[in-house]
Design a protein around this motif. Structure first.
Motif, PDB file in Angstrom:
ATOM      1  N   THR A 774       0.831  -1.212   0.000  1.00  0.00           N
ATOM      2  CA  THR A 774       0.000   0.000   0.000  1.00  0.00           C
ATOM      3  C   THR A 774       0.862   1.257   0.000  1.00  0.00           C
ATOM      4  N   GLU A 775       1.930   1.244   0.805  1.00  0.00           N
ATOM      5  CA  GLU A 775       2.844   2.390   0.841  1.00  0.00           C
ATOM      6  C   GLU A 775       3.448   2.649  -0.529  1.00  0.00           C
ATOM      7  N   LEU A 778       0.847   3.983  -3.045  1.00  0.00           N
ATOM      8  CA  LEU A 778       0.524   5.398  -2.832  1.00  0.00           C
ATOM      9  C   LEU A 778       1.645   6.302  -3.345  1.00  0.00           C
TER      10      LEU A 778
END
Length: 848
Positions: A774-775, A778
């Motif tokens: 997810t990091e 993003l």
């Protein structure tokens, strides 16, 4: 220095893990710059080495629309061995009139060529192939002409009023590069054959060339200057073998400048990887640095030890890059010979390699100083105590200033090397602005993550925390990937817009045909035939002569430094016309149009943009040589011209009394109704072919240029340029990928600590993978959005402001960029994370 060097060598024996990215970044950037400049040097040397063959002689005299006078002939013939050629564009027709093709006709004499050789199939003497047989003159033609007309050697075709026999295939002519842009296949014949065709009429657009082979020991430059002084008003364009192909040489320089700047960008992007690698390396050496300082080593000694190691590694990277650059000419020589008919003799080019090496060392030093400076003043206690985190300390202004000075050195060297210094300055300023903006983008992403509302999802909460925590990878990822993707988007959209403009935009706005060399006594009959053949279509016709600007006011153009912008107007001959009324396709921007019955001194209307670029003013005089006569006219007004619509436009429009009695031909355009669409359902191509057949058979001396064929030729050039642009963009993207991999690798040490602590607190491997994925997603999304916005702005500036073409944004490029950024960040991130998650907890916890 000796002590620092001893320590540096001893530490390097223990291995230099983590510097693979460092070496690859330096190697890629240096290799790109060295290769581009080495290949450009090879091509330039090839042109210089074969200058005499390319020019066709030691000296070349050129006139348009008129032959030399007896006095001029006596002078030129007395210089040495001479060869005369005549060139024009005309239509080659099948004997039955069923088909035709535009050709670049070149008539040569028995002495041609003075230098070099003509390659034909069959390989027999050119004079034999061109001689007269059974009442027909022979000719050789490029294979493309045979393919267009679907014929073979031995075929009988018509040129003007004459029948000619195609006796062979013209494979290579030595002086084709000096003849300028050729977009139709070549047909070579004898001068007697051209005279028999009846194409040469008063005012016909014919280029006459006299090539001279000087006696040994003669100075071509001195003789050229003597000729200009002897015939100041003749209108000769005199060139020497040192200036054999000026347009090609300028294009080589411009394109090599562009690719060098792209290579420099890749090197600067790689500089971020250098900084990351140095920072990660120094972070791993914290215990060693602490030991140095505990034993009394000064901060400058520590910096010097690691600076020597880094520059030693930079030397290895530069050396590998130079090897790539050195072999590039040997790899590309044969390919370039197939594209440009110049013998490419590959060699080593020390100048090109030296420039690349300087760029490499400057970049490595520039990006290594700040990480080294951060280590200088950290106390030994802090180094021992903070063993698990990234080092950070106050930075002395000395290092900041030195880094700034080195960056200015890089920019100064790039500008000094550039042919167009303004473009180089804009390019470098854009790169610097991208660095600054990307820093702000990274700070903005971190601020948004910090202020995001608390979420219930553990992976998302961990991802947001990783984005804004101290020592986060945000800045490194955004900077490393953002620069490469921005350049990729910029080049891709420029390529897209060029193709759209030439393939669709111009094709929709341009006329269907251009007609050249319509004689004065044929223009009325030509209009009637067009009206019968293509009713309801629009025919625009204007008189046309050719002339060369010799003076701007009292300044001799031959002695002035021609400006880069607008300079094309002063190079070679320009089409000129006269008109009583203001042209409908232009707008006055300054001054007044002359009365329709003007009978005073000659007046001229000049193109507004070109006039401003040349520094001209209303009331100033210009002198133009037309048909050997120098005409001085006063600038009466400036006109804004839309060159992009390919309608009939001239830089200079004179008052009608200027050329009273001068022989000239007419230029015309034909635009079919409804943009060429035929309501009767007849295929447009077939309709155009029928129109060309009718007009060519009725007016064999008129040259017809089908605009679609000309645009196809331009499209082929753009395709070749686009290939080089894509390669350049690929180099920048590879550099970004390397830097991204290095940035993620540099953060692995801290990530090991995070992963072990989280696993100890109960986090599962699946949770951590989701958090890290997810990091990275993003960060990749934020970087991709910035690259699209920045690339769109940069490409708009180039297309709209520099090229003055319509700008179109390609959403395919935008979406592709987003996908690429997400795949790269998530892919590389997870590849490194998977190894991190397998670390044993005990060794890490024991050292906390």
């Amino acid at each position: 220095m000796r002590l620092a060097w001893r320590f540096a060598l001893r530490e390097m024996r223990g291995g230099l893990s983590g510097f693979v990215i460092f070496l690859l970044c330096i190697t890629l950037g240096v290799g790109a710059i060295a290769a581009v400049n080495s290949v450009a040097s090879m091509m330039s040397e090839g042109i210089a080495r074969e200058g005499k063959a390319i020019l066709g002689g030691d000296l070349r005299f050129q006139l348009v629309q008129r032959e030399r006078t007896p006095e001029e002939a006596t002078y030129i013939d007395g210089l040495g061995e001479m060869s005369q050629t005549a060139g024009l564009r005309s239509m080659i027709r099948l004997a039955d009139g069923s088909d035709q093709s535009l050709a670049e006709v070149k008539a040569v004499d028995e002495a041609y060529p003075l230098y070099g050789s003509v390659d034909t199939t069959p390989p027999i003497a050119l004079e034999t192939l061109l001689e007269e047989r059974n009442g027909r003159y022979g000719a050789v033609a490029a294979q493309e002409l045979y393919d267009r007309l679907d014929i073979a050697p031995g075929a009988i075709v018509r040129l003007g009023d004459a029948e000619i026999e195609l006796t062979g295939v013209l494979n290579r002519e030595p002086d084709i590069l000096s003849d300028g842009f050729v977009f139709a296949p070549r047909l070579m014949m004898s001068r007697a054959g051209l005279d028999a065709s009846g194409l040469i009429q008063p005012g016909s657009l014919v280029e006459y060339d006299w090539r001279v082979k000087l006696p040994a020991g003669s100075d071509p430059e001195a003789i050229a200057e003597e000729a200009r002084q002897a015939f100041p008003t003749a209108g000769f364009r005199v060139r020497t073998s040192d200036d054999a192909a000026p347009s090609l040489q300028r294009n080589i320089e411009r394109f090599s400048q562009f690719l060098t700047l792209v290579g420099l960008t890749a090197l600067i992007v790689g500089g971020v990887g250098v900084a990351n690698a140095v920072r990660a390396y120094l972070d791993g050496k914290r215990p060693v640095i602490a030991s140095f300082k505990s034993l009394g080593a000064a901060g400058r000694l520590v910096v010097l030890v690691y600076l020597l190691q880094i520059m030693a590694l930079a030397t290895v990277g530069v050396a590998m890059g130079l090897v790539l650059g050195a072999i590039a000419p040997f790899v590309t020589a044969r390919f370039l010979e197939s594209v440009i008919p110049v013998s490419a003799s590959a060699s080593f080019y020390p100048g090109a390699l030296l420039i690349a090496a300087i760029f490499g060392f400057l970049t490595a030093l520039t990006f290594a100083l700040l990480p080294l400076g951060q280590t200088r003043d950290i106390a030994a206690t802090a180094l021992f105590r903070d063993a698990g985190a990234t080092a950070s300390g106050r930075l002395r202004w000395t290092y900041v200033i030195m880094t700034g000075v080195l960056a200015l050195c890089i920019a100064g060297l790039a500008i000094f090397m550039a042919r167009d210094k303004e473009i180089a300055l804009i390019f470098l300023a854009g790169t610097a602005a991208a660095f600054v903006i990307l820093r702000f983008v990274a700070a903005g992403v971190m601020a948004l993550a910090r202020r995001a509302p608390r979420v219930s999802s553990t992976p998302l909460r961990l991802a947001l925390g990783n984005i804004h925590r101290p020592g986060a990878l945000t800045s490194s990822v955004v900077l490393s990937l953002g620069l490469g993707l921005t350049l990729l988007v910029t080049l891709a959209i420029i390529d897209y817009d060029l193709r759209q403009e030439v393939g669709t935009g111009l094709a929709g706005r341009a006329p269907n045909f251009f007609f050249v060399d319509i004689q004065n006594n044929e223009i009325d009959e030509f209009r009637r035939t067009v009206e019968e053949t293509a009713p309801n279509s629009t025919l625009d016709a204007v008189p046309m002569l050719r002339g060369r600007i010799t003076h701007l006011g009292d300044q001799d153009v031959a002695t002035m430094e021609i400006p880069e912008e607008g300079g094309w107007v002063l190079r070679g001959d320009r089409g000129v016309t006269y008109a009583a009324e203001e042209p409908a396709n232009s707008t006055l921007t300054a001054g007044q149009w002359w009365p329709s019955d003007h009978d005073g001194p000659p007046l001229v209307s000049f193109a507004d943009e070109e006039a401003r670029e040349l520094g001209l003013e209303i009331g100033q005089t210009i002198t133009v040589n037309v048909l050997g006569r120098s005409i001085t006219a006063e600038i009466a007004n400036f006109r804004a011209i839309e060159w992009e619509d390919l309608s009939i436009n001239f830089v200079m429009v004179f008052s009608p009394n200027t050329f009273a009695g001068a022989p000239h031909a007419w230029l015309a355009t034909l635009t079919l109704d409804d943009g060429g669409a035929d309501r009767s359902g007849v295929d447009v191509t077939e309709r155009e072919k029928s129109i060309v057949n009718t007009l060519t058979n009725a007016f064999p001396a008129v040259t017809t240029v089908r605009v679609k064929d000309a645009l196809d030729a331009v499209n082929q050039l753009i395709a070749q340029l686009a290939l080089a642009i894509r390669v350049a963009a690929g180099v920048a993207l590879v550099a970004s990928v390397l830097v991204l991999a290095g940035a993620l690798a540099a953060g692995n040490r801290a990530r090991v600590h995070d992963a072990v602590v989280l696993k100890t607190l109960g986090a599962t491997r699946a949770t951590l993978i989701k958090a890290f994925a997810t990091e990275y997603a993003l960060l990749g999304l934020a970087t991709g959005i910035f690259a699209i916005a920045a690339g769109a702005a940069a490409s708009w500036f180039v297309v709209d402001q520099v090229m003055t073409l319509p700008y179109r944004f390609d959403w395919t490029v935008a979406l592709t960029t987003l996908v690429v950024s997400l795949v790269l960040t998530v892919g590389f991130g997870l590849a490194g994370t998977w190894r991190i998650l397998g670390q044993k907890a005990a060794p890490v916890l024991r050292n906390l």
